[in-house]
Write a protein that holds these residues in place. Structure first.
Motif, PDB file in Angstrom:
ATOM      1  N   GLY A 126      -6.801   0.484   3.147  1.00 22.67           N
ATOM      2  CA  GLY A 126      -5.362  -0.113   2.848  1.00 22.67           C
ATOM      3  C   GLY A 126      -4.436   0.675   2.712  1.00 22.67           C
ATOM      4  N   VAL A 127      -3.520   0.705   2.087  1.00 18.33           N
ATOM      5  CA  VAL A 127      -1.953   1.633   1.871  1.00 18.33           C
ATOM      6  C   VAL A 127      -2.576   3.301   1.442  1.00 18.33           C
ATOM      7  N   ALA A 128      -3.588   3.205   0.635  1.00 16.64           N
ATOM      8  CA  ALA A 128      -3.901   4.456  -0.019  1.00 16.64           C
ATOM      9  C   ALA A 128      -4.602   5.542   1.218  1.00 16.64           C
ATOM     10  N   ASN A 166       1.527  -2.334  -5.681  1.00 14.10           N
ATOM     11  CA  ASN A 166       0.995  -3.774  -5.785  1.00 14.10           C
ATOM     12  C   ASN A 166      -0.535  -3.801  -5.667  1.00 14.10           C
ATOM     13  N   ASP A 167      -1.037  -2.913  -4.802  1.00 12.89           N
ATOM     14  CA  ASP A 167      -2.421  -2.756  -4.428  1.00 12.89           C
ATOM     15  C   ASP A 167      -3.255  -2.136  -5.476  1.00 12.89           C
ATOM     16  N   GLY A 168      -2.604  -1.485  -6.427  1.00 14.38           N
ATOM     17  CA  GLY A 168      -3.477  -0.532  -7.216  1.00 14.38           C
ATOM     18  C   GLY A 168      -4.713  -1.102  -8.137  1.00 14.38           C
ATOM     19  N   LEU A 212       9.424   2.443  -9.699  1.00 11.37           N
ATOM     20  CA  LEU A 212       7.825   1.916  -9.327  1.00 11.37           C
ATOM     21  C   LEU A 212       6.841   2.270 -10.370  1.00 11.37           C
ATOM     22  N   GLY A 213       7.335   3.202 -11.485  1.00  8.50           N
ATOM     23  CA  GLY A 213       6.227   3.679 -12.613  1.00  8.50           C
ATOM     24  C   GLY A 213       4.993   4.442 -12.072  1.00  8.50           C
TER      25      GLY A 213
END
Length: 219
Positions: free
Chosen positions: A49-51, A84-86, A116-117
């Motif tokens: 994914g994004v990570a 969002n994918d966390g 985004l925190g």
């Protein structure tokens, strides 16, 4: 039909102790070479994914390079997807802070942490990043600030260090702010008149300007 379950499993994969799951795009990088030299075993995967990395203490890492920052705002969209994918994993963002991109760093910092925190960790490059990752991996999460999902709290050592990077704020003033504001959100929303009794008029205005200037400034 089998692709979705496989991808979902990979997105939540947790490597065993001493290992890192890395996106395949990092295979020939100096970061991976340094990790191997630091005794970390690498498992490569092209469907993370994004990570960019999965760590054994239930943490993800997304790496933002100076090239990403200088290129424009594309990295922001990637960061939003990453957030969002966390899921239940702790999300860390390693951001290169180099001479070429230092003029943009405060804007990146504000976007990552305050908009985004997420937890931001500045690094000078891939070598320092590999040392940081190895430290987390070998620490196995014990007494590890990255394990706690408290990136918005001023009491978190990482956030305290971040607050000290606001112009005019050193450790003493950061600790003083900690006594009055319990979260990043409260500090961000504080008016200069609320900050002035704690840090003085000039620094109060600097803090207010830091939090309220457009996050896209300089990009």
């Amino acid at each position: 039909m089998e692709t979705k379950p496989k991808t979902a499993a990979l997105l939540n994969a947790r490597p065993p102790y001493g290992h890192v799951i890395a996106s395949d795009k990092w295979r020939n990088s100096s970061l991976i070479q340094s990790l191997n030299g630091g005794g970390v075993k690498i498992l490569f995967e092209n469907e993370l994914g994004v990570a960019d990395f999965h760590l054994p203490n239930k943490s993800y890492i997304l790496y933002v390079s100076e090239c990403d920052i200088i290129a424009g705002n594309t990295y922001k969209r990637k960061l939003v997807r990453y957030r969002n994918d966390g899921g239940s994993f702790q999300q860390l963002v390693l951001v290169e802070n180099t001479r070429l991109c230092e003029q943009y760093f405060s804007a990146v910092q504000k976007f990552v942490v305050f908009d985004l925190g997420l937890t931001l960790l500045p690094v000078s490059g891939q070598t320092e990043a590999s040392q940081l990752i190895a430290q987390i991996v070998h620490g196995d999460g014990r007494e590890n600030p990255f394990r706690r999902k408290t990136s918005s709290r001023l009491s978190d050592p990482l956030v305290l260090a971040l607050v000290q990077q606001v112009p005019g704020v050193g450790r003493v003033k950061a600790l003083a702010l900690l006594q009055h504001f319990t979260s990043i959100q409260q500090l961000c929303n504080a008016a200069p008149t609320e900050l002035e009794p704690i840090v003085g008029r000039a620094v109060a205005q600097q803090i207010h300007n830091f939090f309220h200037k457009p996050s896209g400034a300089g990009t």
